[in-house]
Write an enzyme that holds these catalytic residues in place. Structure first.
Site, PDB file in Angstrom:
ATOM      1  N   TYR A   1      -1.854  -0.952  11.033  1.00 51.20           N
ATOM      2  CA  TYR A   1      -2.113  -1.484   9.687  1.00 51.20           C
ATOM      3  C   TYR A   1      -0.916  -1.196   8.771  1.00 51.20           C
ATOM      4  O   TYR A   1      -0.370  -2.090   8.122  1.00 51.20           O
ATOM      5  CB  TYR A   1      -3.394  -0.874   9.091  1.00 51.20           C
ATOM      6  CG  TYR A   1      -3.518  -1.136   7.603  1.00 51.20           C
ATOM      7  CD1 TYR A   1      -3.773  -2.411   7.120  1.00 51.20           C
ATOM      8  CD2 TYR A   1      -3.335  -0.102   6.666  1.00 51.20           C
ATOM      9  CE1 TYR A   1      -3.848  -2.663   5.747  1.00 51.20           C
ATOM     10  CE2 TYR A   1      -3.420  -0.343   5.302  1.00 51.20           C
ATOM     11  CZ  TYR A   1      -3.671  -1.621   4.847  1.00 51.20           C
ATOM     12  OH  TYR A   1      -3.734  -1.865   3.498  1.00 51.20           O
TER      13      TYR A   1
ATOM     14  N   LYS B   1       2.058  -3.707   6.906  1.00 48.70           N
ATOM     15  CA  LYS B   1       2.475  -3.752   5.489  1.00 48.70           C
ATOM     16  C   LYS B   1       3.985  -3.537   5.371  1.00 48.70           C
ATOM     17  O   LYS B   1       4.670  -4.191   4.580  1.00 48.70           O
ATOM     18  CB  LYS B   1       1.732  -2.671   4.688  1.00 48.70           C
ATOM     19  CG  LYS B   1       0.241  -2.919   4.536  1.00 48.70           C
ATOM     20  CD  LYS B   1      -0.041  -4.086   3.622  1.00 48.70           C
ATOM     21  CE  LYS B   1      -1.498  -4.464   3.581  1.00 48.70           C
ATOM     22  NZ  LYS B   1      -1.786  -5.743   2.945  1.00 48.70           N
TER      23      LYS B   1
ATOM     24  N   SER C   1       0.834  -1.204   0.000  1.00 49.28           N
ATOM     25  CA  SER C   1       0.000   0.000   0.000  1.00 49.28           C
ATOM     26  C   SER C   1       0.865   1.249   0.000  1.00 49.28           C
ATOM     27  O   SER C   1       1.982   1.235   0.543  1.00 49.28           O
ATOM     28  CB  SER C   1      -0.857  -0.020   1.268  1.00 49.28           C
ATOM     29  OG  SER C   1      -1.454   1.237   1.480  1.00 49.28           O
TER      30      SER C   1
END
Ligand code: NAD
Ligand code: UDP
Length: 338
Positions: free
Chosen positions: A149, A153, A125
């Protein structure tokens, strides 16, 4: 012929990618625990493509189930979508995010390695760029994370880099998505968020369909052309095609590459609201609200590496994005339960 395994294949991006892979002649196998999706999406992918999708219910943290999967099917490559993605929720239940996203990925890679499958496309992302100092953002931009989050990643990117460093016969592509929006132009598959949407486009669609009263625009005092936040929105079908290109690239290459999937153009929140109203001829009531904590002003991709390495660039326009979002929302006001 071998299968492409899609972890999280029933989800928003997974289901669109399944369809594009089938259209390109690949065989598709999905492994999803349906924690944020349902099998209905894959049934519709089968209807749209006229091809079968093997759909297995299971969790990527379940080593025995993965081992069984790799022994039952001839798998040549994995596209790894499975993960939890709600930034706010990740700050409330960080251990669950690290377990699901990071530990799940480690388990997946361990079983891939054991099975001799070493081609992997990972859903990363643009969040790994944190609050980037320069836009457009190239892949070489420094990485950082501001929430669990994003941290998950970033950790996975580092883990996969270490893996390729140790075992150079792996081929891994880290696809860094910017802001996926829109739906397949049939209106049969699309984004089906649980509860109140966190993301802008599903929220706009739900206001337009009358499920929510008005949009809150989070901040109108950013240093942007109209004061609202600017992002690189990318049509999910363009994004899905990027995965097909990444798999074709991996057929020829080992090593690891991080590649942005974005358009290179930034639009503000009000640009999106206005385009949605204009193209679909429907009002989207909104109010200006305070900034959302953790948001940045501007984020858009330098997309040239994807074009150079994969021969991919986004083709769909802003009007396509808002038209297709609305076609999906208006035909399926309750998502796959409609
Ligand atoms: P999604 O929630 O629609 O799809 C993810 C799928 O993974 C769901 O079907 C879910 O049921 C499944 N899943 C989650 N944990 C699992 C587990 N432990 N085992 C098996 N299946 C599991 O989300 P999406 O928008 O399609 O996103 C796909 C991937 O892309 C995610 O990894 C996400 O973090 C990443 N991503 C998404 C965006 C975005 O804005 N949508 C942006 C950047 C990156
Ligand atoms: N946004 C907004 N109202 C909403 C949801 C989002 O104004 O209800 C704004 C948000 O502040 C950001 C942009 O829309 O500027 C995109 O937000 P989204 O959550 O979709 O993606 P992000 O880039 O934050 O991952």
């Amino acid at each position: 012929m071998s299968y492409i395994l899609l972890t999280g294949g029933a989800g928003y991006i997974g289901s669109h990618t399944a369809l594009e892979l089938l259209n390109a002649g690949f065989k598709v196998l999905s492994f999803d625990n349906f924690s944020n999706s349902s099998d209905a999406a894959l049934k519709r992918v089968e209807q749209l493509s006229g091809e079968p999708v093997v759909s297995i219910k299971g969790d990527i943290r379940d080593e025995a189930a993965l081992r069984q999967l790799f022994s039952d099917y001839n798998i040549s490559a994995v596209v790894h979508f499975a993960g939890l993605k709600a930034v706010g929720e990740s700050t409330q239940i960080p251990l669950h995010y690290y377990d699901n996203n990071v530990a799940g990925t480690v388990t997946l890679c361990r079983i891939m390695r054991e099975s001799g499958v070493k081609k992997l496309v990972f859903s990363s992302s643009a969040t790994v760029y944190g609050d980037a100092k320069q836009v457009p953002i190239p892949e070489t931009s420094p990485r950082s994370a501001t929430n669990p989050y994003g941290q998950s990643k970033l950790m996975i990117e580092h883990i996969l880099e270490d893996l390729v460093q140790a075992e150079p016969d792996w081929g891994i592509t880290l696809l860094r998505y910017f802001n996926p929006v829109g739906a397949h132009d049939s209106g049969r598959i699309g984004e089906d968020p649980n509860g109140i949407p966190n993301n802008l486009m599903p929220f706009i669609s739900q206001v337009a369909v009358g499920k929510r009263e008005k949009l809150s625009v989070f901040g109108a005092d950013y240093p942007t052309h109209d004061g609202t936040g600017v992002r690189d929105y990318i049509h999910v079908v363009d994004l899905a095609r990027g995965h097909v290109k990444a798999l074709q690239y991996l057929q020829q290459h080992n090593g690891i590459e991080a590649i942005n999937l974005g358009t290179g153009t930034g639009y503000s929140v009000l640009d999106m609201v206005n385009a949605f109203s204009r193209v679909n001829n429907i009002a989207v009531p909104y109010q200006i609200a305070p900034r959302r904590p953790g948001d940045i002003a501007t984020c858009y991709a330098e997309p040239g590496k994807a074009e150079k390495l994969l021969g991919w660039q986004a083709e769909k326009t802003l009007d396509d994005m808002v038209r297709d979002s609305w076609r999906w929302q208006s035909a399926n006001p309750n998502g796959y339960k409609s």
